[in-house]
Design an enzyme around this catalytic site. Structure first.
Site: not given
Length: 330
Positions: A58, A205, A207-208, A210-211
């Protein structure tokens, strides 16, 4: 918010019931502010979060250095630091995977320097190297445990048979893989094997990307460097179909008195007592919103309604492009 976060077990490791994914503070989601990111890490620790997740990939090492700066003095003892190795070409796309013993040792030393610490609490192989037997990789990781440089071992995006073989060499504390209402491919085979072996699950992830929060209805407005601009699920045609799922979640969330993101996170938290999701954020506002999901209780009826709103297999588009999918569940 007060600091009363419960803990969960990842193998022999104890961690807060929700961790903090730090990737976006340095990588993939556009420009970030180091000062804001460090303040968010400190706020997370104050609220009882212990598990901080990073990787040497990262920001080409920047994210580890950032966490090292955030964890000066007594802060280090508050944290369970998890980092990863495996993407060897730090410059450019993550296509070169290395899991050979020499690289494992080299990567660990570099991470320890950047993190400014004498040990890594949870050390993951970021992706499985298809050219190197997992026994060699985990054998080298086990030597790091014996040397006191690493406390617990993990794998990321590994397949069921790989997990079995790795665990036979040295106990694997955790598997970090994508798991959310729109990514459920580990449920059929991988999660059951982890549970059979006592390997904890760390969904990234959740929350996908952020989706599932409902905050994104298009890629317009996202920075040019935001990786979501190139992901199939955010592409025209797929995006509209996926937004319908979020609309259903919004309705259920409103009935519950929570946000769509909190409902989606609570669903992941309810997958089991061995599950520690690591939603990522660099802002204290969203950190606190995410942590509130830990306390959200869902009945069997509510869980069934969420499953009906976002059934497995209904999401349009793959979660990565073809090149990146080659290294998933390996």
């Amino acid at each position: 918010m007060t600091s009363n976060l419960p803990t969960r077990r990842l193998g022999a490791l104890t961690a807060s019931a929700q961790g903090l994914g730090c990737m976006g503070m340095s990588h993939a989601y556009g420009a970030a502010d180091d000062g804001e990111s460090i303040a968010t890490i400190h706020r997370a620790l104050d609220l009882g979060v212990t598990l901080l997740d990073t990787s040497d990939f990262y920001g080409q090492g920047h994210n580890e250095e950032l966490i090292g700066r955030a964890l000066t003095g007594a802060r280090r003892e508050q944290a369970v630091v998890a980092t990863k190795f495996g993407f060897s070409n730090q410059l450019g796309e993550p296509t070169a995977i290395r899991g050979d013993a020499a690289y494992v040792r080299q990567a660990c030393e570099a991470s320890l320097r950047r993190l400014a610490t004498d040990h890594i609490d949870l050390y993951y192989q970021h992706r499985v190297d298809p050219q190197v037997p997992i026994e060699e990789t985990v054998g080298a990781m086990a030597e790091l445990v014996q040397a006191g440089k690493v406390r617990h071992l993990g794998l990321s995006e590994a397949g069921a048979e790989t997990i079995r073989r790795a665990h036979a060499v040295h106990p694997i504390a955790a598997l970090q893989s994508e798991w959310s209402l729109w990514t459920r491919d580990l449920e059929a085979e991988i999660a059951p094997v982890c549970r059979e072996l006592g390997v904890g699950l760390v969904p990234f992830s959740p929350l996908g990307r952020g989706f599932l929060t409902g905050r994104y209805t298009s890629v317009e407005g996202m920075e040019a460097s935001d990786m979501r601009r190139t992901q199939p699920r955010f592409a025209d045609g797929n995006l509209e179909q996926n937004l319908a799922i979020v609309d259903h979640l919004n309705t259920l969330a409103a009935e519950k008195g929570v946000t769509a993101g909190q409902l989606a996170l609570a669903w992941v938290q309810h997958r089991g007592a061995d599950v520690v999701p690591i939603p990522g954020t660099r802002r204290q506002k969203y950190l606190e919103e995410n942590l509130a999901a830990v306390a959200v209780e869902l009945s069997q009826q509510e869980l069934a309604a969420i499953d009906a709103a976002a059934p497995a297999g209904k999401v349009a588009g793959t979660r990565y492009d073809e090149g990146s999918l080659r290294f998933v569940n390996g």
